[in-house]
Design an enzyme around this catalytic site. Structure first.
Site, PDB file in Angstrom:
ATOM      1  N   LYS A 243       0.858  -1.199   0.000  1.00  0.00           N
ATOM      2  CA  LYS A 243       0.000   0.000   0.000  1.00  0.00           C
ATOM      3  C   LYS A 243       0.886   1.238   0.000  1.00  0.00           C
ATOM      4  O   LYS A 243       1.684   1.438   0.910  1.00  0.00           O
ATOM      5  CB  LYS A 243      -0.907   0.000   1.240  1.00  0.00           C
ATOM      6  CG  LYS A 243      -1.632   1.329   1.492  1.00  0.00           C
ATOM      7  CD  LYS A 243      -2.541   1.282   2.731  1.00  0.00           C
ATOM      8  CE  LYS A 243      -3.108   2.653   3.063  1.00  0.00           C
ATOM      9  NZ  LYS A 243      -3.953   2.649   4.277  1.00  0.00           N
ATOM     10  N   ASP A 248      -2.518  10.276   3.607  1.00  0.00           N
ATOM     11  CA  ASP A 248      -3.908   9.863   3.768  1.00  0.00           C
ATOM     12  C   ASP A 248      -4.665  10.893   4.598  1.00  0.00           C
ATOM     13  O   ASP A 248      -4.660  10.851   5.828  1.00  0.00           O
ATOM     14  CB  ASP A 248      -3.958   8.479   4.443  1.00  0.00           C
ATOM     15  CG  ASP A 248      -5.385   7.966   4.581  1.00  0.00           C
ATOM     16  OD1 ASP A 248      -6.291   8.588   3.984  1.00  0.00           O
ATOM     17  OD2 ASP A 248      -5.585   6.946   5.272  1.00  0.00           O
ATOM     18  N   LYS A 255     -10.151  12.963   7.960  1.00  0.00           N
ATOM     19  CA  LYS A 255      -9.665  12.595   9.293  1.00  0.00           C
ATOM     20  C   LYS A 255      -9.574  13.838  10.171  1.00  0.00           C
ATOM     21  O   LYS A 255      -9.378  14.937   9.659  1.00  0.00           O
ATOM     22  CB  LYS A 255      -8.248  12.012   9.182  1.00  0.00           C
ATOM     23  CG  LYS A 255      -8.151  10.612   8.639  1.00  0.00           C
ATOM     24  CD  LYS A 255      -6.687  10.171   8.602  1.00  0.00           C
ATOM     25  CE  LYS A 255      -6.521   8.794   7.999  1.00  0.00           C
ATOM     26  NZ  LYS A 255      -7.074   7.710   8.813  1.00  0.00           N
ATOM     27  N   ASP A 266       1.724   6.479   5.462  1.00  0.00           N
ATOM     28  CA  ASP A 266       0.756   5.490   4.989  1.00  0.00           C
ATOM     29  C   ASP A 266       1.240   4.717   3.754  1.00  0.00           C
ATOM     30  O   ASP A 266       0.462   4.055   3.088  1.00  0.00           O
ATOM     31  CB  ASP A 266      -0.592   6.190   4.721  1.00  0.00           C
ATOM     32  CG  ASP A 266      -1.778   5.267   4.930  1.00  0.00           C
ATOM     33  OD1 ASP A 266      -1.601   4.229   5.588  1.00  0.00           O
ATOM     34  OD2 ASP A 266      -2.868   5.577   4.414  1.00  0.00           O
ATOM     35  N   ASP A 325     -11.980   7.044   3.600  1.00  0.00           N
ATOM     36  CA  ASP A 325     -10.772   6.815   4.402  1.00  0.00           C
ATOM     37  C   ASP A 325     -10.362   5.334   4.383  1.00  0.00           C
ATOM     38  O   ASP A 325      -9.271   4.984   4.825  1.00  0.00           O
ATOM     39  CB  ASP A 325     -11.017   7.298   5.845  1.00  0.00           C
ATOM     40  CG  ASP A 325      -9.732   7.496   6.626  1.00  0.00           C
ATOM     41  OD1 ASP A 325      -8.652   7.462   6.003  1.00  0.00           O
ATOM     42  OD2 ASP A 325      -9.811   7.673   7.856  1.00  0.00           O
ATOM     43  N   GLU A 327      -9.235   3.679   2.006  1.00  0.00           N
ATOM     44  CA  GLU A 327      -8.701   3.778   0.647  1.00  0.00           C
ATOM     45  C   GLU A 327      -7.608   2.737   0.372  1.00  0.00           C
ATOM     46  O   GLU A 327      -7.396   2.336  -0.758  1.00  0.00           O
ATOM     47  CB  GLU A 327      -8.138   5.190   0.398  1.00  0.00           C
ATOM     48  CG  GLU A 327      -6.696   5.445   0.906  1.00  0.00           C
ATOM     49  CD  GLU A 327      -6.510   5.293   2.404  1.00  0.00           C
ATOM     50  OE1 GLU A 327      -7.515   5.413   3.130  1.00  0.00           O
ATOM     51  OE2 GLU A 327      -5.377   5.029   2.846  1.00  0.00           O
ATOM     52  N   ARG A 329      -7.368  -0.415   1.117  1.00  0.00           N
ATOM     53  CA  ARG A 329      -7.868  -1.696   0.609  1.00  0.00           C
ATOM     54  C   ARG A 329      -8.258  -1.589  -0.869  1.00  0.00           C
ATOM     55  O   ARG A 329      -8.258  -2.575  -1.590  1.00  0.00           O
ATOM     56  CB  ARG A 329      -9.017  -2.176   1.493  1.00  0.00           C
ATOM     57  CG  ARG A 329     -10.224  -1.302   1.495  1.00  0.00           C
ATOM     58  CD  ARG A 329     -11.156  -1.563   2.680  1.00  0.00           C
ATOM     59  NE  ARG A 329     -10.624  -1.040   3.938  1.00  0.00           N
ATOM     60  CZ  ARG A 329     -11.232  -1.144   5.112  1.00  0.00           C
ATOM     61  NH1 ARG A 329     -12.381  -1.787   5.204  1.00  0.00           N
ATOM     62  NH2 ARG A 329     -10.698  -0.639   6.199  1.00  0.00           N
TER      63      ARG A 329
END
Ligand code: BES
Ligand code: ZN
Ligand code: ZN
Length: 477
Positions: A243, A248, A255, A266, A325, A327, A329
């Site tokens: 990933k 993020d 967030k 991230d 959020d 994202e 996956r």
């Protein structure tokens, strides 16, 4: 102007220690007898406790450093001992420092070199402070030829430092394109193949989920494909997928701002994938691997994807977005499905800073491990303890599948509930694995970035390099 001194360590092995010069004496807990012959006094103020050290002076005024290795249970963390020791004493080191290596087994020697290299990590790369580099010879006495271990340790430590620098890099610099350039440069240096798919290619090949996540950013998404072929065959033994969210913000499901700056990390999974391919290539392991990084910035913009959107994906399966959020996956779904369909790897492992849920479950002590393959789980768990990059398995029961059913699309990206967060994410990924029998997902949100005695704020840990490289090494025989 302040100066920071960084050491470039040249490792050598020598048969005999020169006891008139500076040397390091590694010592197990309550085992001073074994090194008594080198000690200027009978009873030093030192018992070999883990990660302690004591300076003494020898007959010529030379430095003798006693370094505590602790007990057997500390063996997996010897790099931390040497990292701390070097960090604290290196300003007194001259052109050569010797190590009495006779009582260090191969694992301990390797970890020692990794730790010494790690002590040279410079977190302040973006400070205006100039750094000064000095070469120093670390000569390790041993009656065995330990050249190969020294090379492996140096490469491993260097790679760990490189991926830490990536994870710690600021998100205005570390864009998806920057990760692509990093991979290209690494591929040139370590002689493996690297392809970076940019916007146009991603559109052409149908990486719809990656594109959706990246839509709100001025920094377009990329997919990086690294291929290392150590064997004379076409078969891919292991695929790694990371990933690579370079920042993020949460997207429109934004967030809170507290600690939001940490979301530059991230892309910790991507960093492991990039680092491992480089390391495996440098070690010239007898294996064929690919490393896929699905990278985007999850930003807020009029063009961002929204909660409620239904998007397509590389697999052709449609996804209802419940929360922008969730994202990671999405980009992984494309990366995993691409790796499986295009390369048919025997093993596939994805790594991701995927959920806050895994941090609440394990804190900073272990990664969440998800797989239907118990053999892989057992192996990864064993290696995790050995290298002190631990994993702990969570279930993949069918019971969790109901929670991902969408009324309007093939699947939704979040169950919308405050429960089973890390498992829910893993079950989502499983949907894109084409029932692959040797797939594993590691949620490294808690372990890839955290507090450290060497920094005031949270920073990269380098978690995953030794874990995954050792897993690969076991398959590379
Ligand atoms: N990048 C985060 C996960 C994360 C949290 C990493 C803390 C490191 C530290 C991920 O994309 C995320 O936001 N996950 C959400 C998912 C939720 C909205 C379904 C989470 O875990 O809260
Ligand atoms: Zn997120
Ligand atoms: Zn994320």
């Amino acid at each position: 102007m302040a100066f920071l001194q960084l050491l470039i360590m040249i490792y050598e092995y020598k048969k005999q220690l020169d006891t008139t010069k500076d040397f390091i004496l590694p010592c197990k807990k309550d085992d001073l007898k074994s090194i008594q012959q080198f000690l200027p006094i009978a009873k030093p103020d030192f018992d070999g406790s883990f990660s302690t050290h004591q300076l003494m002076y020898g007959e010529t005024g030379n430095r003798i450093y006693l370094v505590g290795l602790g007990e057997e249970k500390n063996a997996s963390q010897i790099e931390n001992t040497f990292r701390k020791f070097a960090f604290e004493t290196q300003k007194y080191w001259e052109d050569e420092i010797q190590v009495f290596g006779e009582f260090l087994n191969e694992d301990a020697l390797l970890k020692m070199v990794v730790g010494l290299e790690m002590s040279q990590y410079n977190i302040g790369e973006f400070k205006s402070t100039k750094e000064e580099k000095k070469e120093i010879t670390v000569s390790i006495s041993s009656t065995k030829n330990i050249d190969e271990i020294l090379v492996e340790g140096k490469y491993t430590g260097e790679t760990i430092n490189k991926i830490k620098a990536l994870v710690d890099a600021p998100p205005n610099i570390k864009t998806p394109e920057y990760l692509g350039d990093w991979a290209k440069k690494s591929a040139k240096e370590a002689a493996y193949k690297c392809t970076v798919l940019k916007q146009k290619q991603l559109e052409k090949q149908g990486f719809e989920a990656v594109l959706a996540v990246g839509r709100g950013s001025v920094n377009p998404p990329v997919v990086i494909i690294n291929e290392y072929k150590g064997k004379d065959s076409e078969k891919i033994d292991i695929a790694l997928v990371g990933k690579g969210i370079t920042f993020d913000s949460g997207g429109l499901s934004i967030k809170p701002s507290t600690n939001l700056h940490y979301m530059k990390s991230d892309m910790g999974g991507a960093a492991v994938v990039l680092g491992v391919v480089e390391l495996v290539a440098k070690l010239a392991l007898n294996i064929n691997i690919i490393g896929i990084v699905a990278s985007a910035e999850n930003a807020v913009d009029g063009n961002s994807y929204r909660p409620g959107d239904v998007i397509n994906s590389y697999s052709g399966k449609t996804i209802e977005i419940i929360d922008t959020d969730a994202e990671g996956r999405l980009v992984l779904a494309d990366g995993i499905n691409y790796a499986i369909k295009k390369y048919h790897p025997e093993y596939i492992i994805d790594l991701a800073t995927l959920t806050g849920s895994v941090v609440r479950t394990f804190g900073y002590a272990a990664a969440g491990m998800f797989t239907n393959n118990q053999e892989m789980a057992a192996k990864m768990s064993e290696i995790g303890f050995k290298v002190h990059e631990r994993v702990w398995q969570l279930p993949m029961f069918e019971d969790y599948e109901d929670d991902l059913q969408s009324d309007v699309a093939d699947i939704k990206n979040f169950n919308g509930k405050p429960i089973e967060g890390a498992i829910n994410a893993a079950k989502f990924l499983e949907f894109f694995t084409e029932k692959h029998e040797k797939w594993m997902h590691l949620d490294i949100a808690g372990v890839s970035f955290g507090a450290s005695p060497y920094a005031k704020m949270k920073s990269a840990t380098g978690y995953g390099i030794q874990l995954i490289t050792n897993f690969i090494k076991e398959k590379a025989v």
